[in-house]
Motif scaffolding. Sequence first.
Motif, PDB file in Angstrom:
ATOM      1  N   ILE A   2      33.751  50.361  45.379  1.00  0.00           N
ATOM      2  CA  ILE A   2      34.449  49.069  45.046  1.00  0.00           C
ATOM      3  C   ILE A   2      33.335  48.183  46.077  1.00  0.00           C
ATOM      4  O   ILE A   2      33.222  48.640  47.278  1.00  0.00           O
ATOM      5  N   GLU A  31      29.646  38.324  36.167  1.00  0.00           N
ATOM      6  CA  GLU A  31      30.104  39.441  35.177  1.00  0.00           C
ATOM      7  C   GLU A  31      28.822  39.951  34.375  1.00  0.00           C
ATOM      8  O   GLU A  31      28.295  41.334  34.528  1.00  0.00           O
ATOM      9  N   LEU A  36      29.786  43.631  34.732  1.00  0.00           N
ATOM     10  CA  LEU A  36      31.276  44.032  34.894  1.00  0.00           C
ATOM     11  C   LEU A  36      32.156  43.588  33.696  1.00  0.00           C
ATOM     12  O   LEU A  36      31.758  42.875  32.896  1.00  0.00           O
ATOM     13  N   GLN A  37      33.352  44.339  33.766  1.00  0.00           N
ATOM     14  CA  GLN A  37      34.348  44.068  32.879  1.00  0.00           C
ATOM     15  C   GLN A  37      35.563  43.848  33.632  1.00  0.00           C
ATOM     16  O   GLN A  37      35.537  44.242  34.614  1.00  0.00           O
ATOM     17  N   GLU A  39      38.536  45.011  33.660  1.00  0.00           N
ATOM     18  CA  GLU A  39      39.211  46.311  33.918  1.00  0.00           C
ATOM     19  C   GLU A  39      38.623  46.830  35.335  1.00  0.00           C
ATOM     20  O   GLU A  39      39.223  47.341  35.975  1.00  0.00           O
ATOM     21  N   SER A  40      37.121  46.557  35.556  1.00  0.00           N
ATOM     22  CA  SER A  40      36.587  47.022  36.645  1.00  0.00           C
ATOM     23  C   SER A  40      36.904  46.117  37.945  1.00  0.00           C
ATOM     24  O   SER A  40      36.546  46.429  39.177  1.00  0.00           O
ATOM     25  N   SER A  42      38.792  44.666  40.712  1.00  0.00           N
ATOM     26  CA  SER A  42      39.980  44.880  41.784  1.00  0.00           C
ATOM     27  C   SER A  42      40.982  43.386  41.943  1.00  0.00           C
ATOM     28  O   SER A  42      42.052  43.359  41.792  1.00  0.00           O
ATOM     29  N   ALA A  94      34.869  44.448  42.918  1.00  0.00           N
ATOM     30  CA  ALA A  94      34.879  45.226  41.845  1.00  0.00           C
ATOM     31  C   ALA A  94      34.088  46.681  41.927  1.00  0.00           C
ATOM     32  O   ALA A  94      33.476  46.969  42.990  1.00  0.00           O
ATOM     33  N   GLU A  95      34.665  47.394  40.980  1.00  0.00           N
ATOM     34  CA  GLU A  95      33.873  48.980  40.997  1.00  0.00           C
ATOM     35  C   GLU A  95      32.467  48.656  40.257  1.00  0.00           C
ATOM     36  O   GLU A  95      32.416  48.108  39.109  1.00  0.00           O
ATOM     37  N   VAL A  96      31.635  49.039  40.935  1.00  0.00           N
ATOM     38  CA  VAL A  96      30.130  48.926  40.567  1.00  0.00           C
ATOM     39  C   VAL A  96      29.457  50.181  40.985  1.00  0.00           C
ATOM     40  O   VAL A  96      29.871  50.666  41.836  1.00  0.00           O
ATOM     41  N   HIS A  97      28.604  50.533  40.234  1.00  0.00           N
ATOM     42  CA  HIS A  97      27.878  51.791  40.433  1.00  0.00           C
ATOM     43  C   HIS A  97      26.344  51.670  40.762  1.00  0.00           C
ATOM     44  O   HIS A  97      25.519  52.281  40.357  1.00  0.00           O
TER      45      HIS A  97
END
Length: 124
Positions: A2, A31, A36-37, A39-40, A42, A94-97
């Motif tokens: 996150i 986005e 981003l989507q 759903e990802s 928080s 958000a969850e990012v990688h």
Amino acid sequence: MIRGIRGATTVPEDDEKAVWQATEELMRKIESENSLQPESISHVIITVTDDLTSTFPARALREMKDYQYVPVMCAQEIPVPGSIRKCIRLMVSAEVHVPQKDVRHVYLNEAEKLRPDLSLTNEG
């Protein structure tokens, strides 16, 4: 992981439609720049300067497709003398990688002055 993704924009006047359009434009750019989507995501915290009172910018996000379950909250920015006016700021968690240094923060319109070092227009 996150991560926090920052963004800011300005509007020319305190008008509900202008605030909604600017908020949606900023979120869409965040986005796209960060893949981003909804759903990802928080949650999203939105702040506005004290000269924007026509509407809640969070309503603009809630109207966006697939955002009805994303927690969104608005607050007022601290009114520091000399600060940028008619400004909308987003903090998207958000969850990012990607590593922290590769997160793409977005500053549009007059808000580019807030963080010229992070502005996408200054990348070569």
